[in-house]
Design an enzyme around this catalytic site. Structure first.
Site, mmCIF file in Angstrom:
data_model
loop_
_atom_site.group_PDB
_atom_site.id
_atom_site.type_symbol
_atom_site.label_atom_id
_atom_site.label_comp_id
_atom_site.label_asym_id
_atom_site.label_seq_id
_atom_site.Cartn_x
_atom_site.Cartn_y
_atom_site.Cartn_z
ATOM 1 N N ASN A 212 0.947 -1.010 -0.470
ATOM 2 C CA ASN A 212 -0.570 0.387 -0.236
ATOM 3 C C ASN A 212 0.636 1.347 0.245
ATOM 4 O OD1 ASN A 212 -1.529 2.507 0.727
ATOM 5 N ND2 ASN A 212 -2.977 0.991 1.688
ATOM 6 N N LYS B 286 0.385 4.026 0.516
ATOM 7 C CA LYS B 286 0.309 4.737 1.304
ATOM 8 C C LYS B 286 0.517 5.193 2.799
ATOM 9 C CE LYS B 286 -3.757 7.551 0.788
ATOM 10 N NZ LYS B 286 -5.413 8.209 1.040
ATOM 11 N N GLU C 231 10.430 -1.113 10.304
ATOM 12 C CA GLU C 231 11.797 -0.619 10.631
ATOM 13 C C GLU C 231 12.625 -0.145 9.981
ATOM 14 O OE1 GLU C 231 11.794 -3.022 15.162
ATOM 15 O OE2 GLU C 231 10.666 -4.175 13.598
#
Lengths: 173, 333, 776
Positions: free
Chosen positions: C670, C672, C743
Site C-alpha cells: 500500500n 500510502k 523498522e
C-alpha cells in the site's frame, strides 16, 4: 457544575482536582480526547474552548464552568466529516490514531488563528497585519502536537489542502 | 495531587481577601505550570484562588506605553497589534515559548511567576534546596545542561524558564502589585531574586501579594527589537540561550541599547554590563566583543553547561551585529 | 511521494490469482500476488480504520469500562538496589475512596513471568518477582499499588504512602560497568562473537584505516498512548471458573496470555486479551509489571481495574533502548575495498533480561570485507531491563558503521556511495548464504538521482546559505526479513464476503488496511467485502507485531488458510459443477469466486457454491508453512538514506532540510501506508540523530527526564518534507513478494545526518545525539 460540550449542556459534580480532560474522558465518556502526558507536553488532549485550542490536561474542570467546549466528537456535523478530518484520512495524517484527536482540534483552532491574522514565532514581520499562509507557518503552529508515529508530513499536507481549498490556491512551501 | 479548596476571585482585591482568609492558598492563573507542579506534588496548596477574572485588558498609557492586565493570556498579548508594532521582541519572545495551546491558557502574571524546569526540582525523590531549603542540590553534580551560568549559588543553579520575562526585563517593564498592605509597583528587573542561600524565595512578592498588571513604558528603539531563542529542537522547547536585543544609533555611535538573556540566568538576565560597555561607544566589532566579554566575565559555568558561555557570546554578537546593521539600513529588519 | 512504481500499472493484470505454494523452497514458485500489476496490491488505499480514528470513535485499552471499576495508581522505588524496610500506608488507607493498598506484604502469590527471548512463551521484560519480596532491583520499581473509586483519589493516596529503604551498593554508572563487561551467552539467539578470517591482522596491514568509537545513549519508545489496560476477572460461563478479561495496549496478545497464564498459574483458555487499537508500540507494548499488578490487585479487591500508567510511570516500568559504546574499525586498500571490518563494543543490560542491544546485526550482511570480527559485550547494571525499540541493533549500529564508512570515504577521497558500491557483496559475508533479493545498488542509484547527490560538495564546509553551512550525507539502511513461527489464520466465507481472523496487531502500521487489500486480492473479492479481524487473543495463531515480520507472518498464514478454504470449497461442489475434478493447484480466485486457471468457462462464485451446498458460511483455518526460506537465503531489506543538513555557524544548531529514503523492501502493498511507515521510522531516526536521550543519573540510576517536555522527540517544525521511494521488486521467496517496512526507516538515518553535518561544517560527531554543544 455545568459545561456546554459539543453543543450540549452537561452537568456533573466533580472533584476540584479533576481536569477538563478527565471530566471528558471519565465523567462524560467522551474518550476521543486523549491523555498522552498529562503535563502539557504532547497536545494529545487538545480541545477547543470558545473556539480556542487549549490543553485539557492542564485545565481544571472547575475553572472552565459555563464554557463552550468542542472535542473531536463534535467536529463532524450531521454525520459528515469536518474538512480537516476528511483531509487527515486522505493524506494519511496519522498512523496509530492516538494523537489524532488533538491534532485535529489543534488544526481547527490554528486555522481560526490564521484567519484572524495572529502571528507565530516564524512570522517574519510581526507588525504586518496580514499573515501569509505558508507551510512553515502551519508547521510551527502545529508543533505543540507531538506525533510519535511520525505522520507530520501527512498532517501538514492535510491542513495545507484544507487551507488551499479556502484560499483558492496552493499553500506556499 | 492532594485535595484542595477552590475559589474564584472577581477581582484582585477579592483575591487577596480570600488568600488572607485561607490557609496555604495559591493563586491560579492559566494553570499551565501550577497544575503540573501539583500533580508532581512539588506544589501542595490547600486552596486555589482563581485569578483569571482579573483584568485581561491591554490599554494604552499616555506616553505610548501599555498596561497589561495580569490575566491577559500570553496569546492575546503576542497577538495585540500594538505589541507587535511597538515591542516586536515581546511578541516574538512569547511566541517562542511553549505551544499555541499553552499560550492560549497561560496568563501574563502566571508566566512571570512560573517555576524552574530543573529536573531535580521536579523529582521529589531527589534533593533540591528550592523545594526543601537545606536539603542539598543534586543538579550541581548531576544533569545541568539547561542550568544557569549567571546568578547562581552553591545552593541553586536553576534557570528561570520564561521567554516573555526576558523581553519584559529588556523593556524595563514595571509590575503592578496588590497586597494586603495596598498597591505598589516594582521594576521587573527587581521582581525576581537570585537564589543565594534561599532558592525557595524566588521573588520579592510579599505573602498574598498579587501581580495585577504589567506596565511597559514607551521605548522608540523597541520598534526594531528582536528576540532569538536557541534550543534543542526547532520549536516547543525551553531555551538553551536566548537573546533580546535592540540598539539605537547616533551616526556611528551606539546611543542606546537593551540586551537581556534567557536560559542562562537564575532570573531573567538583563545584561547590564554589556549595555554599559556599549552605550556611547563606536559601533564596531571590537566594541561588541568587549561588551560581551564584560557580561560573560560574571558567568560561572559547570561542566555540563560550559557551552552556554560560548553560545551566549556568539548569539549576543550575532544579534547585536544584526541590530546595528538593521539600524544602519534605516531600521528595516 | 515518488514511488518508482506504486502498482498503478493495472491494465495488464491477470484475471485471477492462483494459490501460492512453496515460495520458501529454493526451486519454489513465487507467490503470484507478488507479480507486478496485481489489482489492488500497492494501491494507496486510505486506512480502513481512518474514520474511527478521526472521529474519536476508536476506543483504546484505557477507555473501556467495567461496572464497579476501580482506578489504580502506583508507588515506585527511589533507590536502585536494596530492600524495603517499611511501608506506611495508613494515610493512604484513610483517604476517601480508597479500596485497596497492595504491597509485597499482601499481594497474592504470583509466579515469576517468563522472559522475552528466553522462554518460548515469554513476553515479560525481566524475570524479577513481581511485588513478592522486599527486594528493590531498579530505581522506579513498583513497590505499592492503590485502588480507589476515582483516579484523583488513587493518585493522592499513592502520593501519601511513605516507603523506607535500606539501600545497597548499586551499579548505576555505565562508565564503570563497561569496564566489567561480559560476553553474553547469546545475541538474539545467535553467537555474541562472529569471526571471518583474521580481522585484527588485516586491519593492521591495511593501507587505509578508520578506527573510531561511537556512543549512543538510552532511548525510550514514547508512544503517545501511555501503557494502559482495563481488566476484570469475569465468569464467562456457569461452572467454568473465572476468566481474566483484559483490554490491553499490546503488540503481542498471545504471548501475553501465555505469560500471564504462567504468572497466575491458570490455563491459557482462562485469559482473554483484546487490543484492537494500540496508540503506538515501537517495541514497548509487551508485558511489563503493570498488567500483572493490575490483575493481581483486581483479584485481591474483587473488582475490575483500570490502570493507566502516567508518562513518568512508563519511564519507570517499561524498558527502553540500552546505551551502547561501539568500536568500528575499517581497513581498506587504495581502491576502497574493505580488507578488515571490526564492529565491537558494549551495551548496558541487566542480569534479568536477555537483550544485548544487537548493534552488529546490520554489519553481518552489509559489506564484502575479507576479514570480519563482530562482538557484543554487556555491562550489567542495576536498572530497569532494556528492551526492543524500533530496529534494535540496526538503528544504533548503522550509526556507527555508516559513520565509519563515511570517514573512510573521506580518507580515500572517494564518493561515499561509490565506496559502498565497491564493497557490495555477492553473498552474505558472514553466513555465506545467497541473498533472496538484494537491490541495494539500484535503490541507491535511484535515490541519489532523485536527491541530487551529485551536487554534494566533495570537501566539507563547501556550501553556505547565510549563517547556515549546508552539507549532504548518505548512509545505508537495512533490516532483516523475518517470519516467525506460530502464525495461523482463519477465513470465513459468507454470501456477503469474507472475514479473515488472526491474532495480529494494528498499532498504526496499516496492518488492518494492507491485509484487507491483500485478502481481497487473494480471494478475488472487492476490499469492501473483506473484514479483517485482529488484536484478539482468541483469534487464530500467534503473531508478534515486532521484527517487521507481521506482514509476512500474516501473509503466510492467509496463504495457508486460503488453500484450506479452497480445498473445502472444492469438497462442496458436486460432479455437475464446472469446478468438478479440479485440485487446489489448478484453481485461481477471481471475480468473487474460484475458477480453473486460464479457463474462463470453469467458474463458480462463492455465493453459488455456498448456496448449492446449502451453507450460510464456510470456515477454514490453517497454520502458516514453516519459514524455511530463512534457512535457505540471507533475507534483508535495504535502502539508502540521503540527508541535507544545515549547521548554524553561529549557534551550532542543526536543521535537517531534506531527507530522502530509497528502499528495497520487496513489493510494497500500500503506497500510502508504506510511505507513512518509512517516514515515521525516518523521523524517529532524525530524533535519535539530533535530540533523543534518556537521562540516566549515574549516581542514583534514576531516569531524570521521564517526560515529553524533557525527553525531546521531533516536533512538526523539526521535520522537513520527507521523500520516500522504493524499487518495488518482489522478493521471490516471501509472501506477496514483500518485506515488512516498519523498522528499516529508522536505520541509517543517524549516520546520514551525522555525515551531512560533517559535510556541512567539517566536524565529525561520533556521539549521539548531535546537539549544538557538540558543534560549537
Amino acid at each position: 457544575m455545568q459545561w456546554t460540550i459539543n453543543g450540549q449542556v452537561r452537568e456533573a459534580e466533580v472533584d476540584f482536582r479533576t481536569s477538563l480532560l478527565d471530566l471528558l474522558r471519565e465523567q462524560f465518556q467522551l474518550s476521543g480526547t486523549k491523555k498522552g502526558c498529562n503535563q502539557g507536553a504532547c497536545g494529545a488532549c487538545t480541545v477547543l474552548v470558545d473556539g480556542e485550542r487549549i490543553n485539557a490536561c492542564l485545565a481544571l474542570a472547575v475553572q472552565y464552568q459555563g464554557r463552550e467546549i468542542t472535542t473531536v466528537e463534535g467536529l463532524a456535523e450531521h454525520g459528515k466529516l469536518h474538512p480537516v478530518q476528511a483531509a487527515f484520512v486522505e493524506h494519511d495524517g496519522f498512523q496509530c490514531g492516538y494523537c489524532t484527536p488533538g491534532q485535529l482540534c489543534s488544526a481547527v483552532g490554528m486555522i481560526g488563528e490564521l484567519e484572524r491574522d495572529l502571528p507565530s514565532a516564524v512570522t517574519a514581520d510581526l507588525a504586518a497585519g496580514q499573515i501569509e499562509w505558508q507551510r512553515d507557518e502551519l508547521r510551527e503552529r502545529m508543533s505543540g502536537n507531538l506525533c510519535r508515529c511520525g505522520a507530520y508530513n501527512g498532517i501538514a499536507d492535510a491542513i495545507a489542502a484544507v487551507l488551499a481549498e479556502e484560499l483558492g490556491e496552493e499553500i506556499a512551501r | 495531587m492532594r485535595a484542595f479548596d477552590y475559589h474564584q476571585a472577581a477581582d484582585g482585591t477579592q483575591a487577596i481577601e480570600q488568600a488572607v482568609r485561607c490557609q496555604q492558598a495559591e493563586y491560579l492563573g492559566g494553570g499551565t505550570n501550577l497544575v503540573d507542579l501539583m500533580r508532581e506534588t512539588v506544589e501542595r496548596p490547600r486552596t486555589l484562588i482563581d485569578v483569571t477574572r482579573l483584568s485581561r485588558d491591554i490599554t494604552d498609557t499616555d506616553g505610548g506605553g501599555l498596561i497589561i492586565g495580569a490575566a491577559a493570556t500570553n496569546a492575546a498579548l503576542a497577538g495585540d497589534a500594538r505589541v507587535r508594532r511597538r515591542y516586536p521582541l515581546l511578541a516574538r519572545a512569547i511566541l517562542s515559548g511553549a505551544s499555541a495551546q499553552i499560550r492560549n491558557m497561560a496568563t501574563v502574571g502566571g508566566n512571570l511567576l512560573q517555576r524552574t524546569r530543573c529536573a531535580y526540582f521536579y523529582d521529589t525523590a531527589t534533593r533540591c534546596n528550592k523545594r526543601e531549603p537545606g536539603a542539598g542540590c543534586d543538579a550541581l553534580e548531576g544533569f545541568h545542561r539547561y542550568h544557569a551560568i549567571f546568578g547562581t549559588s552553591s545552593s541553586c543553579i536553576a534557570t528561570h524558564p520564561s521567554d516573555m520575562a526576558v523581553a519584559l526585563v529588556a523593556l524595563d517593564a514595571r509590575v503592578h502589585l496588590r497586597g494586603p498592605a495596598g498597591d505598589r509597583q516594582l521594576a521587573i528587573t527587581e521582581l525576581h531574586r537570585e537564589p543565594g542561600e534561599r532558592p525557595d524565595l524566588e521573588t520579592e512578592l510579599q505573602p498574598e501579594e498579587l501581580i495585577v498588571a504589567v506596565e511597559v513604558p514607551p521605548l522608540a528603539m523597541a520598534v526594531h527589537s528582536q528576540y532569538r531563542k536557541v534550543r534543542d529542537r526547532a520549536s516547543y522547547a525551553f531555551a538553551l540561550v536566548s537573546v533580546a536585543s535592540m540598539v539605537e544609533l547616533d551616526g556611528d555611535i551606539i546611543a542606546d541599547t537593551r540586551l537581556a538573556l534567557g536560559g542562562v540566568g537564575t532570573k531573567p538576565w538583563r545584561a547590564w554590563q554589556a549595555e554599559a560597555a556599549l552605550r556611547g561607544q563606536p559601533a564596531t566589532a571590537a566594541t561588541l566583543a568587549a561588551a560581551v566579554d564584560a557580561e560573560l566575565a560574571a558567568a560561572r559555568p559547570l561542566p555540563g553547561n560550559t557551552f552556554k558561555v560560548e553560545l551566549a557570546r556568539r548569539l549576543m554578537i550575532a544579534e547585536l551585529s544584526q541590530r546595528l546593521s538593521d539600524a544602519r539600513n534605516g531600521g528595516d529588519a | 511521494m515518488s514511488a518508482l512504481d506504486t502498482g498503478r500499472s493495472g491494465d495488464t493484470q491477470p484475471a485471477g490469482v492462483a494459490l501460492a505454494g512453496d515460495y520458501w523452497r529454493p526451486e519454489g514458485r513465487p507467490d503470484p500476488l507478488g507479480e507486478k500489476g496485481r489489482s489492488g496490491i500497492g494501491a494507496p488505499l486510505s486506512r480502513v480504520d481512518g474514520a474511527d480514528k478521526v472521529t474519536g470513535g476508536a476506543r483504546f485499552a484505557g477507555e473501556f469500562r467495567f461496572d464497579g471499576m476501580l482506578y489504580a495508581a502506583l508507588v515506585c522505588s527511589t533507590i536502585a538496589n536494596g530492600r524495603i524496610v517499611g511501608i506506611d500506608t495508613r494515610d493512604a488507607e484513610s483517604l476517601d475512596g480508597v479500596a485497596l493498598v497492595m504491597t509485597h506484604q499482601n499481594a497474592p502469590r504470583l509466579n515469576t513471568p517468563p522472559v522475552f527471548l528466553r522462554a518460548p512463551n515469554g513476553a515479560a521484560g525481566d524475570d524479577h518477582p513481581i511485588m513478592q519480596t522486599d527486594r528493590v532491583h531498579w530505581n522506579g520499581q513498583p513497590v505499592a499499588l492503590v485502588l480507589a473509586e476515582t483516579q484523583e483519589q488513587a493518585d493522592a493516596a499513592a502520593e501519601s504512602i511513605r516507603v523506607d529503604y535500606a539501600a545497597e551498593p548499586a551499579m548505576t554508572d555505565f562508565a564503570i560497568a563497561k569496564t566489567q563487561a561480559r560476553q553474553p551467552d547469546n545475541v538474539l539467539g545467535g553467537p555474541a562473537e562472529i569471526r571471518v578470517g583474521d580481522a585484527d591482522s588485516a586491519l593492521a596491514a591495511a593501507a587505509y584505516r578508520v578506527d573510531a568509537t561511537y556512543t549512543t545513549p538510552r532511548h525510550n519508545h514514547n508512544a503517545i498512548e501511555p501503557h494502559a489496560l482495563t481488566l476484570a476477572w469475569v465468569n464467562e460461563a456457569e461452572g467454568e471458573g473465572e476468566t481474566l478479561r483484559i483490554h490491553d495496549a499490546s503488540q503481542c496478545v498471545d504471548l501475553a496470555v501465555a505469560s500471564l497464564a504462567e504468572v497466575f498459574g491458570i490455563d491459557i483458555s482462562r485469559i482473554h486479551i483484546t487490543s484492537p487499537f494500540v496508540g503506538g508500540g515501537f517495541g514497548g507494548k509487551t508485558l511489563w509489571q503493570h498488567q500483572i499488578l493490575a490483575a493481581a490487585a483486581a483479584k485481591l479487591a474483587g473488582r475490575p481495574v483500570r490502570l493507566a500508567l502516567s508518562r513518568e510511570g512508563v519511564y519507570r516500568l517499561v524498558g527502553g533502548r540500552a546505551c551502547t559504546e561501539q568500536r568500528v574499525a575499517l581497513g581498506a586498500d587504495d581502491r576502497g575495498r574493505l580488507q578488515a571490518l571490526i564492529h565491537s563494543g558494549v551495551a548496558a543490560m541487566t542480569r534479568h533480561n536477555n537483550l544485548p542491544e544487537p548493534f552488529f546485526q546490520a554489519t553481518k550482511c552489509l559489506y564484502a570485507a575479507d576479514h570480519i570480527r563482530l562482538s557484543i559485550d554487556v555491562a550489567d547494571m542495576h536498572m530497569l531491563a532494556n528492551t526492543f525499540m524500533r530496529a534494535p541493533g540496526e538503528s544504533v549500529g548503522t550509526f556507527a558503521l555508516e559513520s565509519a564508512l563515511d570517514e573512510l570515504a573521506d580518507q580515500l577521497g572517494m564518493d561515499p556511495l561509490e565506496l559502498r558500491a565497491r564493497n557490495e557483496p555477492e553473498r552474505d559475508p558472514t553466513s555465506g548464504l545467497a541473498f533472496s533479493s538484494r537491490q541495494l545498488l539500484e535503490a541507491a542509484r535511484a535515490g541519489a538521482e532523485r536527491f541530487g547527490w551529485s551536487e554534494r560538495s566533495a570537501t566539507p564546509a563547501g556550501r553556505h546559505d547565510g549563517e547556515w553551512q549546508i552539507g549532504m550525507g548518505c548512509a545505508t539502511a537495512t533490516y532483516p526479513y523475518m517470519r516467525m513461527p506460530g502464525a495461523a489464520a482463519s477465513i470465513t466465507l459468507t454470501p456477503d464476503g469474507a472475514t479473515v481472523g488472526i491474532a495480529a496487531h494494528e498499532m498504526g502500521m496499516g496492518t488492518a488496511t494492507v491485509q484487507t487489500q491483500v485478502a481481497a486480492a487473494r480471494l478475488g473479492l472487492p476490499v469492501e467485502k473483506i473484514a479483517f479481524r485482529y488484536g484478539d487473543s482468541r483469534l487464530a495463531g500467534s503473531v508478534l507485531a515486532g521484527g517487521s515480520q507481521q506482514t509476512a507472518a500474516i501473509g503466510g498464514a492467509v496463504i495457508a488458510a486460503q488453500r484450506a478454504l479452497v480445498a473445502e470449497l472444492l469438497s462442496l461442489v458436486d460432479e455437475h459443477s464446472p469446478l468438478s475434478g479440479l485440485s487446489p493447484d489448478e484453481i485461481e480466485c477471481r471475480d468473487e469466486g474460484i475458477g480453473a486457471i486460464g479457463d474462463g468457462s470453469r467458474f463458480e462464485s462463492y455465493r453459488q457454491i455456498l448456496a448449492s451446498a446449502g451453507r450460510s458460511e464456510l470456515s477454514a483455518e490453517a497454520n502458516a508453512a514453516e519459514s524455511q526460506e530463512l534457512g535457505n537465503w540471507s533475507m534483508h531489506s535495504f535502502g539508502t538514506i540521503f540527508c541535507e543538513a544545515g549547521v548554524s555557524a553561529v549557534t551550532g544548531e542543526v536543521r535537517v532540510r531534506r531527507l530522502l529514503g530509497s528502499f528495497d523492501c520487496g513489493r510494497i502493498l500500500n503506497a500510502k501506508t508504506a510511505a507513512s511507515q518509512f517516514r515515521g521510522g525516518m523521523i524517529m531516526g532524525l530524533g535519535m540523530a539530533l535530540m533523543e536521550e534518556t537521562l540516566f543519573d549515574a549516581r542514583s540510576g534514576r531516569v531524570m527526564n521521564p517526560s515529553l517536555a524533557d525527553y525531546h522527540v521531533p516536533v512538526q517544525m523539526d521535520v522537513p518534507e520527507i521523500e520516500v521511494m522504493w524499487t518495488d521488486i518482489p522478493d521471490p521467496h516471501t509472501p506477496m513478494g514483500s518485506h515488512g517496512v516498519g523498522e528499516i526507516g529508522i536505520t541509517g538515518v543517524g549516520a546520514a545526518v551525522a555525515n551531512a553535518v560533517y559535510n556541512a561544517c567539517g566536524k565529525r560527531v561520533r556521539d549521539l545525539p548531535i546537539t549544538l554543544d557538540r558543534l560549537l
